[in-house]
Enzyme design. Structure first.
Site, PDB file in Angstrom:
ATOM      1  N   GLY A  51       4.599  78.845 -11.051  1.00  0.00           N
ATOM      2  CA  GLY A  51       3.781  78.069 -10.133  1.00  0.00           C
ATOM      3  C   GLY A  51       2.801  77.249 -10.937  1.00  0.00           C
ATOM      4  O   GLY A  51       3.017  76.958 -12.124  1.00  0.00           O
ATOM      5  N   ALA A  53      -0.194  77.910 -12.252  1.00  0.00           N
ATOM      6  CA  ALA A  53      -0.743  78.542 -13.459  1.00  0.00           C
ATOM      7  C   ALA A  53       0.330  78.698 -14.523  1.00  0.00           C
ATOM      8  O   ALA A  53       0.117  78.365 -15.696  1.00  0.00           O
ATOM      9  CB  ALA A  53      -1.364  79.895 -13.102  1.00  0.00           C
ATOM     10  N   HIS A 275      -7.413  83.660   6.094  1.00  0.00           N
ATOM     11  CA  HIS A 275      -7.593  82.213   6.289  1.00  0.00           C
ATOM     12  C   HIS A 275      -7.756  81.922   7.776  1.00  0.00           C
ATOM     13  O   HIS A 275      -6.953  82.375   8.595  1.00  0.00           O
ATOM     14  CB  HIS A 275      -6.378  81.470   5.734  1.00  0.00           C
ATOM     15  CG  HIS A 275      -6.612  80.009   5.522  1.00  0.00           C
ATOM     16  ND1 HIS A 275      -6.855  79.137   6.564  1.00  0.00           N
ATOM     17  CD2 HIS A 275      -6.636  79.250   4.390  1.00  0.00           C
ATOM     18  CE1 HIS A 275      -7.013  77.915   6.083  1.00  0.00           C
ATOM     19  NE2 HIS A 275      -6.895  77.956   4.763  1.00  0.00           N
ATOM     20  N   SER A 293      -3.695  73.576   7.026  1.00  0.00           N
ATOM     21  CA  SER A 293      -4.671  73.360   5.960  1.00  0.00           C
ATOM     22  C   SER A 293      -6.110  73.404   6.456  1.00  0.00           C
ATOM     23  O   SER A 293      -6.439  72.910   7.536  1.00  0.00           O
ATOM     24  CB  SER A 293      -4.413  72.004   5.302  1.00  0.00           C
ATOM     25  OG  SER A 293      -5.482  71.666   4.454  1.00  0.00           O
ATOM     26  N   ARG A 339     -14.365  80.508   4.577  1.00  0.00           N
ATOM     27  CA  ARG A 339     -13.245  81.083   5.318  1.00  0.00           C
ATOM     28  C   ARG A 339     -13.552  82.448   5.916  1.00  0.00           C
ATOM     29  O   ARG A 339     -13.127  82.751   7.025  1.00  0.00           O
ATOM     30  CB  ARG A 339     -12.025  81.171   4.398  1.00  0.00           C
ATOM     31  CG  ARG A 339     -11.460  79.824   4.043  1.00  0.00           C
ATOM     32  CD  ARG A 339     -10.354  79.917   3.024  1.00  0.00           C
ATOM     33  NE  ARG A 339      -9.811  78.577   2.771  1.00  0.00           N
ATOM     34  CZ  ARG A 339      -8.864  78.337   1.864  1.00  0.00           C
ATOM     35  NH1 ARG A 339      -8.386  79.327   1.132  1.00  0.00           N
ATOM     36  NH2 ARG A 339      -8.412  77.105   1.691  1.00  0.00           N
ATOM     37  N   HIS A 410      -4.131  85.498   3.593  1.00  0.00           N
ATOM     38  CA  HIS A 410      -3.766  84.296   2.846  1.00  0.00           C
ATOM     39  C   HIS A 410      -3.800  84.517   1.334  1.00  0.00           C
ATOM     40  O   HIS A 410      -2.766  84.645   0.699  1.00  0.00           O
ATOM     41  CB  HIS A 410      -4.717  83.167   3.250  1.00  0.00           C
ATOM     42  CG  HIS A 410      -4.515  81.883   2.535  1.00  0.00           C
ATOM     43  ND1 HIS A 410      -3.298  81.241   2.498  1.00  0.00           N
ATOM     44  CD2 HIS A 410      -5.372  81.093   1.823  1.00  0.00           C
ATOM     45  CE1 HIS A 410      -3.404  80.126   1.796  1.00  0.00           C
ATOM     46  NE2 HIS A 410      -4.650  80.014   1.369  1.00  0.00           N
ATOM     47  N   GLU A 434      -3.822  83.349  -9.552  1.00  0.00           N
ATOM     48  CA  GLU A 434      -4.099  84.347  -8.520  1.00  0.00           C
ATOM     49  C   GLU A 434      -3.732  85.756  -8.963  1.00  0.00           C
ATOM     50  O   GLU A 434      -4.185  86.735  -8.364  1.00  0.00           O
ATOM     51  CB  GLU A 434      -3.342  83.987  -7.237  1.00  0.00           C
ATOM     52  CG  GLU A 434      -3.790  84.770  -6.013  1.00  0.00           C
ATOM     53  CD  GLU A 434      -3.049  84.387  -4.750  1.00  0.00           C
ATOM     54  OE1 GLU A 434      -3.319  84.996  -3.695  1.00  0.00           O
ATOM     55  OE2 GLU A 434      -2.198  83.467  -4.806  1.00  0.00           O
ATOM     56  N   LEU A 450      -5.968  75.934  -6.411  1.00  0.00           N
ATOM     57  CA  LEU A 450      -5.287  74.986  -7.287  1.00  0.00           C
ATOM     58  C   LEU A 450      -6.131  74.724  -8.530  1.00  0.00           C
ATOM     59  O   LEU A 450      -5.613  74.595  -9.643  1.00  0.00           O
ATOM     60  CB  LEU A 450      -5.028  73.677  -6.545  1.00  0.00           C
ATOM     61  CG  LEU A 450      -4.219  73.789  -5.243  1.00  0.00           C
ATOM     62  CD1 LEU A 450      -4.050  72.424  -4.600  1.00  0.00           C
ATOM     63  CD2 LEU A 450      -2.859  74.410  -5.511  1.00  0.00           C
TER      64      LEU A 450
END
Length: 647
Positions: A51, A53, A275, A293, A339, A410, A434, A450
């Protein structure tokens, strides 16, 4: 101001550099050991996960001249779950001239994490953020631009400035394509060797040091060993322990958990993020939830009817009978509260019976004001693909009627404990993105996932890995015929044989769903001592049934999704027990960890800085022994410990 002294574990040396907060990263890079460019090709590095990272790390390390092996269980790195991070990426560029700075991003992140993150790491993240955008623009990432052609920004929860760069509603996908392209360039150059459809099933340790990994080819069933001087785990989070989550169905904890069982401490497993902006579940047989989003909260207003008995369509409910509860309770931040705050408040109004939709399990996210103010074309330009996705799933047109949203599991702020260099408690074993506990404390601010993944891969690990590798000059990786690799392959084969031999009556998905219900009900948005103790009792009982009665079809010599799933769910069972124990021991509320026994008179999270201002890192003691808790005290020298307020 610093937290009250807490007994520190001698096993946890965070290696935080000396100096002022703004000098630590610069000083650390200058003081770090370097590897001569001509010597880099003598080192072998394994990256697990491709991904943001993993791909950025593989690309950068390959560009530097290291020999890299990258592993993904996807058929292509482009399928990594990073593509689902739609809303944007934070960076302290201050293009809007609205008062942003590196320090403000640092402050917002520490505060947003409810003062449970390591200051030095967070400040480094804020510093590096400004370089990430330049890197991605150079790669051709199509960030949105304003009328004059400059990069555009929008707001996200937990901040009062516009610092989020975005590519419509597909930012993660575009950033991943940039990292993927950079990595594939190195594949073509021969510095990166890419292994697709390969799942890591074991970390190999020799004399206490990471030596390599064992993987299974998901197409042929072949089990092989790979050795290296260093191993980087970049396999994402563990939200699928809840079964229903916003994560892709294949997302799992296995790579990190295998590392944990081999000596890498697992930190803050109870810090999971709910989330607030997901499509509500439509029935109890659903297998995945869809994330809408957080960027939608820029222009959408969240509300529920004042009356629990309301039956009228939303457009027939007058303003006087609507409760814009976030704007009412948090006037300074309104719909852009963090959140964890938005999620808990949504749960509160639904629990009061004021939920909307067929199952009364959602709240409205209404764009009518924004459409009237800006025009439908502007909203379509900003969020068109998100609105299209919502309509495909719900058969409702969000341009005409409000979206229905509700919180869902999430992101996970917990993960493998790492020091300032991103190394775990196992020398030579690193965790990125993560997969580590890292920078977010007890709650991640929107648009920071991100940022952290790319910071770790593009800028942090290339600068810090030399501290370890420089000491290995002249050494070769442990050969794969060494007894440690033979034993590891034997462990994998034995697990495969055991699962195939059970021949039970219930599917893996059945047990995963049942485990998820226990975890959601007791370790979800609100935790209590009674509920956590119930989970600690019920999870092992269900696990015992799972081990005796699960049915795994097929064999181990060919593609077998049932076999893949059973190993992942087995690891979720062990992780879930640790999540419950971590949540039970932490007698406070902070961020995404909300203990009902510890809240203010206004229902907000109430921390206990005197007793819990630390990272809780757990050491594996064996399958039949409770894990040992280690503590890393958190010191706050730059951001004062105060009760969070978004009012």
């Amino acid at each position: 101001m610093t937290a009250t002294p807490i007994d520190a574990s001698p096993r946890l040396d965070s290696k935080i550099p000396a100096g002022s907060i703004g000098e630590k990263w610069t000083n650390h890079k200058f003081g770090s050991k370097l590897v001569n460019p001509a010597n880099k090709r003598k080192y072998q590095i394994i990256v697990v996960g491709t991904g943001l990272a993993g791909a950025s790390a593989a690309a950068t390390l390959g560009e530097l001249g290291y020999n890299v092996k990258a592993f993904t269980f996807h058929e292509s790195p482009r399928r990594a779950h990073s593509i689902a991070a739609q809303g944007g990426i934070n960076a302290a560029k201050n293009y809007q001239n609205d008062g942003d700075s590196v320090y403000r991003l640092f402050y917002d992140t520490v505060k947003g994490g409810d003062y449970r993150s390591r200051e030095a790491n967070v400040h480094r993240l804020a510093e590096v953020s400004v370089n990430i955008i330049d890197q991605c623009v150079a790669q051709g990432v199509p960030f949105a631009r304003d009328y004059g052609g400059l990069l555009d920004n929008r707001s996200f929860g937990g901040a009062q400035v516009s610092r989020t760069f975005y590519a419509r509603g597909q930012t993660g996908q575009q950033l991943l394509l940039g990292a993927y392209s950079a990595m594939m360039r190195q594949v073509a150059a021969g510095t990166v060797e890419l292994h697709t459809r390969s799942e890591m099933l074991e970390v190999v340790i020799k004399d206490g040091v990471a030596a390599g990994i064992v993987v299974r080819d998901l197409t042929t069933g072949e089990v092989t060993s790979h050795s290296a001087h260093a191993v980087l785990i970049a396999t994402g989070g563990y939200s699928n322990a809840y079964y229903l989550s916003t994560n892709a169905m294949a997302s799992n904890v296995t790579a990190a958990w295998r590392a944990h069982r081999k000596g890498a401490f697992f930190a803050n497993p109870c810090y999971t993020q709910i989330h607030p902006t997901c499509i509500p579940a439509s029935d109890e047989f659903q297998s995945k939830l869809t994330l809408m989003s957080e960027s939608l909260r820029n222009d959408g207003r969240i509300w529920v009817p004042v009356s629990a008995d309301e039956t009228r369509p939303p457009d027939q409910i007058p303003e006087s009978e609507r409760d814009y509860y976030l704007e009412r309770k948090y006037p300074a931040f309104g719909n852009l509260v963090p959140r964890d705050v938005a999620s808990r408040n949504a749960k509160t109004v639904v629990d009061q019976g004021r939920g909307v939709g067929p199952l009364k399990n959602g709240v409205y996210l209404d764009f009518s004001d924004a459409i009237n103010r800006l025009g439908e074309d502007v909203i379509r330009e900003r969020y068109g693909n998100l609105f299209d996705m919502y309509e495909r799933i719900t058969a409702e047109n969000p341009y005409k009627v409000p979206m229905r949203i509700y919180p869902a599991t999430h992101y996970t702020m917990g993960g493998l404990w790492v020091d300032y260099d991103l190394m775990t408690t196992v020398p030579g074993l690193y965790a990125l993105g993560e997969a580590n506990f890292s920078d977010h404390g007890a709650n991640r601010l929107g648009a920071s996932a991100l940022m952290q993944g790319l910071a770790d891969g593009y800028f942090v690990i290339p600068a810090t890995i030399g501290n370890y590798l420089s000491n290995l000059l002249g050494t070769q990786p442990v050969p794969t015929d060494d007894p440690v690799f033979v034993d590891a392959e034997r462990e994998v084969a034995e697990r495969t044989r055991r699962w195939l031999s059970v021949q039970g009556t219930k599917s893996v998905d059945h047990y995963h769903r049942e485990l998820g219900k226990i975890v959601w009900d007791n370790i979800g948005m609100e935790r209590t001592a009674a509920g956590l103790e119930k989970a600690i009792s019920e999870i092992p009982a269900l696990q015992a049934e799972f081990e005796k009665d699960v049915r795994v079809l097929g064999d181990g010599e060919s593609p077998n999704q049932s076999l893949e799933k059973v190993g992942r769910v087995a690891d979720f069972f062990e992780l879930a027990q640790l999540m419950a124990r971590d949540a039970l021991h932490r007698e406070e509320s902070c961020g995404g960890h909300f203990r009902a026994e510890h809240q203010t008179e206004e229902g907000e999270a109430q921390r206990d800085d005197e007793n819990f201002a630390y990272v809780g890192a757990w050491e594996w003691q064996g399958p039949d022994s409770p894990q040992q808790l280690h503590k890393e005290p958190l010191e706050f020298e730059n951001v004062a410990l105060t009760q969070r307020s978004y009012k």
